[in-house]
Scaffold this active site. Sequence first.
Site, PDB file in Angstrom:
ATOM      1  CG  ASP A 159      -2.195   0.835   0.960  1.00 37.83           C
ATOM      2  OD1 ASP A 159      -2.635   0.913  -0.206  1.00 37.83           O
ATOM      3  OD2 ASP A 159      -2.729   1.408   1.920  1.00 37.83           O
ATOM      4  CB  CYS A 189      -8.619   4.237  -4.522  1.00 38.06           C
ATOM      5  SG  CYS A 189      -7.537   3.908  -3.106  1.00 38.06           S
ATOM      6  CE1 TYR A 201      -7.608   0.773   2.067  1.00 37.52           C
ATOM      7  CE2 TYR A 201      -7.933   0.953  -0.311  1.00 37.52           C
ATOM      8  CZ  TYR A 201      -7.233   0.439   0.769  1.00 37.52           C
ATOM      9  OH  TYR A 201      -6.164  -0.401   0.561  1.00 37.52           O
ATOM     10  CE1 TYR A 235      -7.567   4.282   4.425  1.00 37.47           C
ATOM     11  CE2 TYR A 235      -7.032   2.368   5.784  1.00 37.47           C
ATOM     12  CZ  TYR A 235      -6.644   3.361   4.903  1.00 37.47           C
ATOM     13  OH  TYR A 235      -5.327   3.448   4.500  1.00 37.47           O
ATOM     14  CD  GLU A 271      -8.172  -0.190  -4.061  1.00 39.62           C
ATOM     15  OE1 GLU A 271      -7.445  -0.807  -3.251  1.00 39.62           O
ATOM     16  OE2 GLU A 271      -7.888   0.914  -4.526  1.00 39.62           O
TER      17      GLU A 271
END
Length: 614
Positions: free
Chosen positions: A105, A212, A216, A244, A286
């Site tokens: 990441d 993304c 998340y 998140y 993703e």
Amino acid sequence: MRLFSPSLLSRIAPFSLLLSSQQSLRSKTSLLRSNRVFFSDSSIRSEKETRANVMAVVEEASPSRRFWNEAKRKEANFALLSPFVVALASGGLETDVFKIYVQQDVYFLKAFARAYEMAEECADDDDDKATISMLKNAVLDELKMHNSVLLGWGVDPAKETTVANLATTRYCDFLIATASGKLDSGKGAGKIATPFEMTKIAAYTVGAMTPCMRLYAHLGKELEIFLKQEENVSHPYKKWIETYSSKNFEDSARQIEELLDKLSISLTGEELDVIGKLYQQAMKLEVDFFHAQRRIHSSVVPLAQYLNPKSKLVLFSDFDLTCTTVDSSAILAEIAILTAQKADLAEGGPGKSLGDARASWNDLSTVYTEEYEQCIENLLPSEEVSGFQYDKLYKGLKLLSEFERRANARVIDSGLLRGINVEDIKKAGERLILQDGCRSFFQNLVNLKQTRDLDIHVLSYCWCADLIRSAFSSVGCLDHLSIHSNEFSYEGSLSTGEILRNMESPVDKLEKFKSLISTVCSTTKSDHMSVYIGDSVGDLLCLLHADIGIVVGSSASLRKVGEKFGVSFVPLFPAVVNKQRQLDKDEVPVWRESSGVLYTVSSWSEIHAFLLGQ
């Protein structure tokens, strides 16, 4: 049998249009759910429809919302139900696996920050530049958080050289290529000379980055519930989930979505389609990123991989409004009316046959609706029950079975199904629109038969199995599944009006289910796992008898009847996480038949992700 609402025939698309396209019927699905809406009065239904219409207008005006709503029904579920995310939610994810994930990441976020810089250079509006700069700074803060985690493990990010895996590399390359104006497999956009062309590249870049952020934020909210459970006070991944699921991250996700909407205003429809494709591609990348984080220990998802390779998987599915967007009785009624219209034309013009047929169908529908409502009320217990009461539920549904047989007899006696050409039925089946994700699920399920012992059965009240056979033939699955339903009787190619009544009620479905399972037990030495997918009261007994009963959709009548007899409806994802916890403790997760617990999903992609995986 599930007759349509009386108003349907005046509003449903003519069958001649149906043969060319059923798209117009998709928006009318709610009209077909006559046995589902009895417990909401017309004012409530009107209010819900008004809210739905308002939301549809808002969604149409917001590309980011439109793109996300589609992705949420599809790709997002493959991330949520990935082995990595399920184990992270359960708290049982191996530290070494999480460490590798963080390193990957970090590699990705550096490319993400670079893409923001490139988008900022392309934007020609000072406010847009400022927004992009703030979003880039948020990513840099996220990088600092990741680096602190690595330092806590004794890893110096400044000295660590991470080798990106294939999924990470593809995702990073895609982002940088998009931000460089290179679309369609790296082909450049040419010399970007004008401010508008620069702004368009900024819009494309933001469109590729938005998924993304939104995914998340979605995952964070879905996992937040596991921090609130008493046994997870010290959840090992609490910080990740809190980050998140936080308001700050949600604000960032909304900020980039608002920016995407703003940048899209001046774009053409073709250019918006480009952004839609970039959004979808980014979402798939993703999902690939999450699936590339390989676990060391076993995972309960996908179920087909978790089960013992020698175990037999037996999958059952309902058809009407489980697989389809339109109830088959409405299709067959429209074909019958078209048949009456042809008879009128043969006799020299519009006459009595067409009007009589339409009026007769409306009368049958009205009687069915009224009697069904009363039947449901009669089968409900007068007092609150304690715990799951299967025997009482079975007894109540026998009343419904008797009602369904009487209703079918009325249709047969009316003669309205007489004279229908089997070719018209087959054409309608070939063009029948299935629920989003249903087609790909069955296609992938058939592919699974190459490596696993698998039986597939469709159990349906549909009056005419030819319609079902044609639908699955168009999917390419007909030769790999067994269809158990009613059949039309024919003389030559024309229906006689009689129905060979093989399956009319919840009890009929259950008896066929038990018979098929009994055959499996007598012919298979290894263990088996049964899964039933349904959407209505008619599926309730089979749902409860399967090892795993999955309810797709939001049938109010199914929930009311089930809950009155102590049935529990549990969202699938939290249930899967709880099963993973059992596995993490070296316990054997048990999916028990007749436990009174059913698992709910909102789309076929959830079923696909759970059973088959990516």
